[in-house]
Design a protein around this motif. Structure first.
Motif, mmCIF file in Angstrom:
data_model
loop_
_atom_site.group_PDB
_atom_site.id
_atom_site.type_symbol
_atom_site.label_atom_id
_atom_site.label_comp_id
_atom_site.label_asym_id
_atom_site.label_seq_id
_atom_site.Cartn_x
_atom_site.Cartn_y
_atom_site.Cartn_z
ATOM 1 N N GLN A 8 0.837 -1.193 0.000
ATOM 2 C CA GLN A 8 0.000 0.000 0.000
ATOM 3 C C GLN A 8 0.871 1.242 0.000
ATOM 4 O OE1 GLN A 8 -3.378 0.031 -0.196
ATOM 5 N NE2 GLN A 8 -3.231 -2.186 -0.439
ATOM 6 N N GLN A 9 0.459 2.273 -0.748
ATOM 7 C CA GLN A 9 1.227 3.502 -0.827
ATOM 8 C C GLN A 9 0.635 4.599 0.039
ATOM 9 O OE1 GLN A 9 1.703 4.725 -4.858
ATOM 10 N NE2 GLN A 9 2.751 2.873 -5.469
ATOM 11 N N SER A 11 -3.236 6.157 1.867
ATOM 12 C CA SER A 11 -4.607 6.350 1.422
ATOM 13 C C SER A 11 -4.757 7.507 0.445
ATOM 14 C CB SER A 11 -5.509 6.575 2.638
ATOM 15 O OG SER A 11 -5.050 7.698 3.367
ATOM 16 N N PHE A 12 -3.825 8.458 0.424
ATOM 17 C CA PHE A 12 -3.954 9.609 -0.454
ATOM 18 C C PHE A 12 -3.064 9.510 -1.687
ATOM 19 C CE2 PHE A 12 -4.994 11.238 3.800
ATOM 20 C CZ PHE A 12 -6.303 11.617 3.568
ATOM 21 N N ALA A 13 -2.173 8.558 -1.735
ATOM 22 C CA ALA A 13 -1.232 8.446 -2.856
ATOM 23 C C ALA A 13 -1.918 7.812 -4.060
ATOM 24 C CB ALA A 13 -0.014 7.630 -2.448
ATOM 25 N N GLN A 14 -1.678 8.388 -5.214
ATOM 26 C CA GLN A 14 -2.161 7.814 -6.461
ATOM 27 C C GLN A 14 -0.991 7.090 -7.121
ATOM 28 O OE1 GLN A 14 -5.266 7.907 -7.818
ATOM 29 N NE2 GLN A 14 -5.981 8.833 -5.926
ATOM 30 N N PRO A 15 -1.233 5.959 -7.733
ATOM 31 C CA PRO A 15 -0.134 5.280 -8.419
ATOM 32 C C PRO A 15 0.361 6.157 -9.563
ATOM 33 C CG PRO A 15 -2.205 4.081 -8.694
ATOM 34 C CD PRO A 15 -2.476 5.231 -7.804
ATOM 35 N N LYS A 16 1.680 6.235 -9.692
ATOM 36 C CA LYS A 16 2.281 7.061 -10.726
ATOM 37 C C LYS A 16 2.424 6.245 -12.001
ATOM 38 C CE LYS A 16 5.052 9.668 -7.459
ATOM 39 N NZ LYS A 16 6.401 10.021 -7.053
ATOM 40 N N GLN A 20 5.852 9.279 -15.694
ATOM 41 C CA GLN A 20 6.100 10.220 -14.597
ATOM 42 C C GLN A 20 7.250 9.727 -13.715
ATOM 43 O OE1 GLN A 20 2.732 11.119 -12.132
ATOM 44 N NE2 GLN A 20 3.879 12.536 -10.846
#
Length: 54
Positions: A8-9, A11-16, A20
């Motif tokens: 998990q990255q 709860s607010f991180a979007q996969p790059k 990018q």
């Protein structure tokens, strides 16, 4: 099984996207190379001759 195998990255991180990530890595590499170039180009104090080699 209830555990996920993908880390998990947060709860607010979007996969790059791959592009990018590559751009960020290239920017970091460019900054490192610029710093290395500055370090190698900086004038250095003259070294004192070693005893016995004069």
């Amino acid at each position: 099984m209830t555990q996920e195998t993908v880390p998990q990255q947060g709860s607010f991180a979007q996969p790059k996207g791959l592009l990018q990530q590559m751009e960020e890595l290239m920017a970091a590499l460019n900054a490192d190379l610029s710093q290395l170039d500055a370090d190698l180009s900086a004038p250095r104090p003259a070294r004192a001759p070693e005893p016995g080699n004069a």
